[in-house]
Design a protein around this motif. Structure first.
Motif, PDB file in Angstrom:
ATOM      1  N   PHE A  32       0.894  -1.284   0.188  1.00 61.94           N
ATOM      2  CA  PHE A  32       0.167  -0.155  -0.139  1.00 61.94           C
ATOM      3  C   PHE A  32       0.690   1.253  -0.073  1.00 61.94           C
ATOM      4  O   PHE A  32       0.323   2.378  -0.105  1.00 61.94           O
ATOM      5  CB  PHE A  32      -0.951   0.106   1.007  1.00 61.94           C
TER       6      PHE A  32
ATOM      7  N   ASN B 115       2.890   1.991   2.411  1.00 67.75           N
ATOM      8  CA  ASN B 115       3.189   2.533   3.826  1.00 67.75           C
ATOM      9  C   ASN B 115       4.112   1.428   4.482  1.00 67.75           C
ATOM     10  O   ASN B 115       4.348   0.431   4.032  1.00 67.75           O
ATOM     11  CB  ASN B 115       1.978   2.950   4.620  1.00 67.75           C
ATOM     12  N   TRP B 116       4.620   1.717   5.512  1.00 66.03           N
ATOM     13  CA  TRP B 116       5.269   0.867   6.366  1.00 66.03           C
ATOM     14  C   TRP B 116       4.561  -0.126   7.038  1.00 66.03           C
ATOM     15  O   TRP B 116       3.237   0.357   7.562  1.00 66.03           O
ATOM     16  CB  TRP B 116       6.300   1.658   7.231  1.00 66.03           C
ATOM     17  N   SER B 117       4.697  -1.418   7.406  1.00 62.61           N
ATOM     18  CA  SER B 117       4.096  -2.319   7.826  1.00 62.61           C
ATOM     19  C   SER B 117       3.519  -1.928   9.433  1.00 62.61           C
ATOM     20  O   SER B 117       2.774  -2.371   9.707  1.00 62.61           O
ATOM     21  CB  SER B 117       4.811  -3.614   7.953  1.00 62.61           C
ATOM     22  N   ALA B 118       4.518  -1.278  10.102  1.00 60.76           N
ATOM     23  CA  ALA B 118       4.120  -0.724  11.215  1.00 60.76           C
ATOM     24  C   ALA B 118       5.027   0.474  11.565  1.00 60.76           C
ATOM     25  O   ALA B 118       5.866   0.833  10.939  1.00 60.76           O
ATOM     26  CB  ALA B 118       4.492  -2.116  12.162  1.00 60.76           C
TER      27      ALA B 118
HETATM   28  C1  LIG Z   1      -1.291   1.226   5.067  1.00 61.75           C
HETATM   29  O1  LIG Z   1      -2.456   1.592   4.182  1.00 61.75           O
HETATM   30  C2  LIG Z   1      -3.354   0.685   4.089  1.00 61.75           C
HETATM   31  C3  LIG Z   1      -4.287   1.014   3.015  1.00 61.75           C
HETATM   32  O2  LIG Z   1      -4.343   2.283   2.927  1.00 61.75           O
HETATM   33  C4  LIG Z   1      -4.136   0.451   5.312  1.00 61.75           C
HETATM   34  O3  LIG Z   1      -5.212  -0.422   5.580  1.00 61.75           O
HETATM   35  C5  LIG Z   1      -3.094   0.173   6.678  1.00 61.75           C
HETATM   36  O4  LIG Z   1      -3.749   0.123   7.794  1.00 61.75           O
HETATM   37  C6  LIG Z   1      -1.758   1.068   6.619  1.00 61.75           C
HETATM   38  N1  LIG Z   1      -1.023   0.351   7.464  1.00 61.75           N
HETATM   39  C7  LIG Z   1      -0.472   1.013   8.397  1.00 61.75           C
HETATM   40  C8  LIG Z   1       0.498   0.303   9.302  1.00 61.75           C
HETATM   41  O5  LIG Z   1      -0.676   2.126   8.519  1.00 61.75           O
END
Ligand SMILES: *[C@@H]1O[C@H](CO)[C@@H](O)[C@H](O)[C@H]1NC(C)=O
Ligand SMILES: *[C@@H]1O[C@H](CO)[C@@H](O)[C@H](O)[C@H]1NC(C)=O
Ligand SMILES: *[C@@H]1O[C@H](CO)[C@@H](O)[C@H](O)[C@H]1NC(C)=O
Ligand SMILES: *[C@@H]1O[C@H](CO)[C@@H](O)[C@H](O)[C@H]1NC(C)=O
Length: 345
Positions: A251, A253-256
């Motif tokens: 997505f 973004n970072w996994s955490a």
């Molecule tokens: C990363 O983005 C996805 C989709 O927008 C979202 O569901 C997920 O919670 C996000 N992950 C973090 C760790 O913010």
């Protein structure tokens, strides 16, 4: 001289005597035709039985002459339907039938993974042949699957020449820096095509931000892509809330997002507590304080019931609350918890 009336009468009588009785319409023989077909026949008249198209004669006589008695002889002729060639077995398919006789129709279906090449039913014709021809069940195949952009086939074995059989699978993999959307596996369907192909998209992640009281390491690249990782750490007396390693997700973004949380100083200097199911001495196990998130259970005393119970305390970002029920007593320079003191006397 004979009167003319008598001549007429005698002629009539002699005619009856010579002609005998007329024959009735002959009994019907199923699936036959009679030529000529009339309501009655004069003695001496001939009739011929023949079978209707699609039927063949068996036994009996086909040609009869009306006798003087006016009674047709017993006819044992039978017209039986023509039989088409046996068609009860269809390789990799099923045949539905009652008999293979004229004028029946039989129908065909194929097992899964096969398709009917030809008509789905056939009729036994007057000539005793199947029309249209008996079909065959041919295996369903799919051509090699198209490869989506930024993807490659990672697992694919064509078993039908260059093609694949129904139910075969092909697995895709995205090129580096690309994430997959959809299923990585496609299956050869009954329509001879593949199920929905996945999509591979280039994914970039922003540089991860440094947590307060900590640090983050990541590859020294101009751009961070899907699957790149970053590792987090905290300065002394702080501990990581979250995983040490995070990954650039599909997505973008970072996994955490780990953060650094303060440790807790303990005001209780000596006590036996329960930590992760074991009795531990607080003064040795937690001499440097508790880390963020750690949880311990203190022993408390119920004065009325004279029994002990436990109460939890958790370190949350530098703060831990010692249960109010917990008491320490000093005897001869030694610290005891309320409870150990009690059990000593
Ligand atoms: C990363 O983005 C996805 C989709 O927008 C979202 O569901 C997920 O919670 C996000 N992950 C973090 C760790 O913010
Ligand atoms: C199709 O028929 C052939 C010949 O009888 C047989 O060898 C094969 O196993 C059949 N295939 C299936 C999937 O039933
Ligand atoms: C498979 O494809 C190759 C290359 O297109 C062709 O030369 C070969 O004849 C094909 N084989 C079959 C069994 O169709
Ligand atoms: C496969 O073919 C069927 C029938 O033509 C069609 O309905 C279906 O959408 C196709 N599937 C894909 C994934 O293209």
């Amino acid at each position: 001289m004979i009167p003319p009336g008598l001549i007429l009468l005698s002629c009539f009588l002699c005619h009856v005597a010579i002609a005998g009785r007329t024959c009735p319409k002959p009994d019907e023989v199923p699936f036959s035709v009679v030529v000529p077909l009339k309501r009655s026949y004069e003695p001496g008249e001939q009739i011929v039985f023949s079978c209707q198209p699609g039927y063949v004669p068996r036994g009996g006589i086909r040609r009869f002459t009306c006798p003087l008695t006016g009674l047709w002889p017993i006819n044992t002729l039978k017209c039986i339907p023509r039989v088409c060639p046996f068609a009860g077995i269809l390789e990799n398919g099923t045949v539905r039938y009652t008999t293979f006789e004229y004028p029946n129709t039989i129908s065909f279906s194929c097992h899964t993974g096969f398709y009917l090449k030809g008509a789905s039913s056939a009729k036994c014709t007057e000539e005793g042949k199947w029309s249209p021809d008996i079909p065959v069940c041919a295996p369903i195949t799919c051509p090699p699957p198209p490869t989506p952009r930024f993807a490659k086939l990672s697992d694919y074995k064509p078993l039908a020449g260059n093609n694949s059989f129904y139910g075969s699978k092909a697995v895709f993999e995205c090129l580096p820096h690309h994430a997959m959307f959809g299923s990585d596996t496609v299956t050869c369907t009954e329509h001879g095509n593949w199920t929905q192909l996945p999509e591979c998209r280039e994914v970039k992640c922003p540089f991860p931000s440094r947590p307060d009281n900590g640090f983050v390491n990541y590859p020294a690249n101009p751009v961070l892509y899907y699957k790149d990782t970053a590792t987090f750490g905290c300065h002394e007396t702080y501990s990581l809330d979250g995983p040490e390693e995070v990954e650039c997700s599909k997505f973008g973004n970072w996994s955490a997002q780990p953060s650094c949380k303060a440790s807790c100083k303990l005001s209780v200097k000596k006590a036996t507590v329960i930590y992760e199911g074991e009795r531990v001495a607080i003064q040795s196990k937690f001499k440097n304080g508790m880390l963020h998130g750690q949880k311990i259970s203190f022993f408390c005393k119920n004065k009325e019931k004279k029994c002990s119970y436990t109460e939890d305390a958790q370190c949350i970002d530098g703060t831990v609350e010692i249960p109010k029920c917990f008491k320490v007593i000093q005897v001869n320079g030694h610290w005891f918890t309320d409870l150990t003191f009690l059990s000593l006397f």
